[in-house]
Design an enzyme around this catalytic site. Structure first.
Site, PDB file in Angstrom:
ATOM      1  N   ASP A  67     -24.939  58.715 -76.170  1.00 22.45           N
ATOM      2  CA  ASP A  67     -24.067  59.074 -77.156  1.00 22.45           C
ATOM      3  C   ASP A  67     -23.505  60.487 -77.105  1.00 22.45           C
ATOM      4  OD1 ASP A  67     -26.617  60.408 -77.186  1.00 22.45           O
ATOM      5  OD2 ASP A  67     -27.962  59.927 -78.650  1.00 22.45           O
ATOM      6  N   ASN A 136     -37.717  59.095 -87.045  1.00 18.94           N
ATOM      7  CA  ASN A 136     -37.786  57.874 -87.938  1.00 18.94           C
ATOM      8  C   ASN A 136     -37.331  56.445 -87.003  1.00 18.94           C
ATOM      9  OD1 ASN A 136     -34.988  58.195 -86.284  1.00 18.94           O
ATOM     10  ND2 ASN A 136     -33.962  57.894 -88.564  1.00 18.94           N
ATOM     11  N   HIS A 138     -35.396  56.416 -84.253  1.00 23.92           N
ATOM     12  CA  HIS A 138     -34.061  56.100 -83.535  1.00 23.92           C
ATOM     13  C   HIS A 138     -34.522  56.088 -82.070  1.00 23.92           C
ATOM     14  CE1 HIS A 138     -32.509  60.210 -84.651  1.00 23.92           C
ATOM     15  NE2 HIS A 138     -32.760  59.795 -83.117  1.00 23.92           N
ATOM     16  N   GLU A 143     -29.705  53.791 -86.169  1.00 22.26           N
ATOM     17  CA  GLU A 143     -30.389  54.354 -86.922  1.00 22.26           C
ATOM     18  C   GLU A 143     -31.914  53.261 -87.455  1.00 22.26           C
ATOM     19  OE1 GLU A 143     -31.292  57.475 -87.410  1.00 22.26           O
ATOM     20  OE2 GLU A 143     -29.626  58.905 -87.592  1.00 22.26           O
TER      21      GLU A 143
HETATM   22  C1  GLP Z   1     -30.801  63.688 -80.940  1.00 19.66           C
HETATM   23  C2  GLP Z   1     -30.525  62.211 -79.699  1.00 19.66           C
HETATM   24  C3  GLP Z   1     -31.664  61.173 -79.485  1.00 19.66           C
HETATM   25  C4  GLP Z   1     -32.612  62.566 -79.190  1.00 19.66           C
HETATM   26  C5  GLP Z   1     -33.294  62.478 -80.499  1.00 19.66           C
HETATM   27  C6  GLP Z   1     -34.843  63.041 -80.229  1.00 19.66           C
HETATM   28  O1  GLP Z   1     -31.227  62.437 -82.174  1.00 19.66           O
HETATM   29  N1  GLP Z   1     -29.232  61.599 -80.061  1.00 19.66           N
HETATM   30  O2  GLP Z   1     -31.146  60.351 -78.033  1.00 19.66           O
HETATM   31  O3  GLP Z   1     -33.757  61.131 -78.638  1.00 19.66           O
HETATM   32  O4  GLP Z   1     -32.118  63.797 -80.564  1.00 19.66           O
HETATM   33  O5  GLP Z   1     -34.223  64.610 -79.889  1.00 19.66           O
HETATM   34  P1  GLP Z   1     -35.540  65.928 -79.558  1.00 19.66           P
HETATM   35  O6  GLP Z   1     -35.402  65.401 -78.412  1.00 19.66           O
HETATM   36  O7  GLP Z   1     -35.028  66.912 -79.647  1.00 19.66           O
HETATM   37  O8  GLP Z   1     -36.589  65.717 -80.435  1.00 19.66           O
END
Ligand code: GLP
Length: 243
Positions: A67, A136, A138, A143
């Site tokens: 993404d 949440n 995702h 989402e």
């Molecule tokens: C973002 C990314 C996700 C990732 C999430 C969790 O929203 N788009 O791909 O899994 O963050 O991030 P973290 O690993 O910092 O908790």
């Protein structure tokens, strides 16, 4: 879905990196699906360390990131392209042209998303996809209420994700409100998936993903249907699992 509890984030990183290194050795032209966020950082350090120790060659590997934020240039410090360059690509011998991240500056979002999906298919699909998980539930930027069949598309970020990700920006107002993301349909096509989560803040999401119903309200729950998905968690993230 196989769940493994690791001692700490370093052990998780080592275990996930070992999967990528083994794949690169076995299939030198493999396709890696990569993720951002703080969770995969130790994995990328271990992958870079393996290269620096002469244990692996990434010169034939192709990568696709999940993404990117809409509106951020590749050299913006919070763009996911920049994240990948600083955390992994510049430390290993992968040719830049083999690394793919959606362009946050695309002038035709639909064309950008369609071309990206087509490029993944043309590369033969993703052999090994690494995923984090949002608080949440995702995955990538899919989402809650996600369409399970969706391929790469544009999404509006939820307040929960904007809140969680504001720590990387000067203020909450600087967090982009939309992003490009591979869809659940794109992710489910990966031949193998490794999902990582650490810390108590992820415990509810991990419980819903592993033990809850498969529902768009927890996008990660679809992984229960993936034929080859490994979940690596630390004890805090696993603390609400009942089995
Ligand atoms: C973002 C990314 C996700 C990732 C999430 C969790 O929203 N788009 O791909 O899994 O963050 O991030 P973290 O690993 O910092 O908790």
């Amino acid at each position: 879905m196989v769940v493994r509890i690791c001692k700490d984030t370093q052990a998780m990183g080592k275990a996930a990196a070992a999967l990528f290194v083994a794949l690169a050795t076995e299939k030198p032209n493999a396709v890696f699906g990569l993720a951002t966020g703080s969770t995969p950082v130790p994995t990328y350090s271990e992958m870079a360390a393996a290269y620096q120790a002469g244990a692996v060659d990434y010169s034939g590997i192709t990568t696709f990131n999940l993404d990117e934020y809409v509106g951020l240039a590749p050299d913006h410090p919070q763009s996911y392209r920049y994240f990948m360059e600083t955390n992994l690509f510049k430390h290993i011998n992968i040719p830049t042209e083999n690394t793919h991240v959606l362009s946050g500056l695309a002038t035709d979002p639909e064309a950008e998303c369609a071309a990206y999906e087509a490029m993944i298919d043309a590369a033969g699909g993703i052999d090994l996809q690494i995923l984090g998980i949002g608080n949440n539930g995702h995955i990538a930027f899919n989402e809650p209420a996600a369409d399970f069949a969706a391929v790469t598309h544009t999404v509006q970020l939820t307040e929960s994700t904007i809140e969680a990700n504001k720590r990387f920006f000067d203020s909450v107002d600087d967090v982009p409100r939309s992003a490009y993301t591979m869809g659940i349909g794109s992710i489910m096509k990966a031949k193998k998936i490794v999902l990582l989560a650490n810390g108590a803040a992820k415990a509810d999401a991990i419980k819903a993903m592993v033990e809850g119903p498969v529902t768009p309200e927890c996008p990660a729950s679809i992984l229960q249907f993936h034929p080859d998905c490994v979940v690596l968690v630390d004890e805090a993230a696993a603390s609400k699992l009942s089995k």
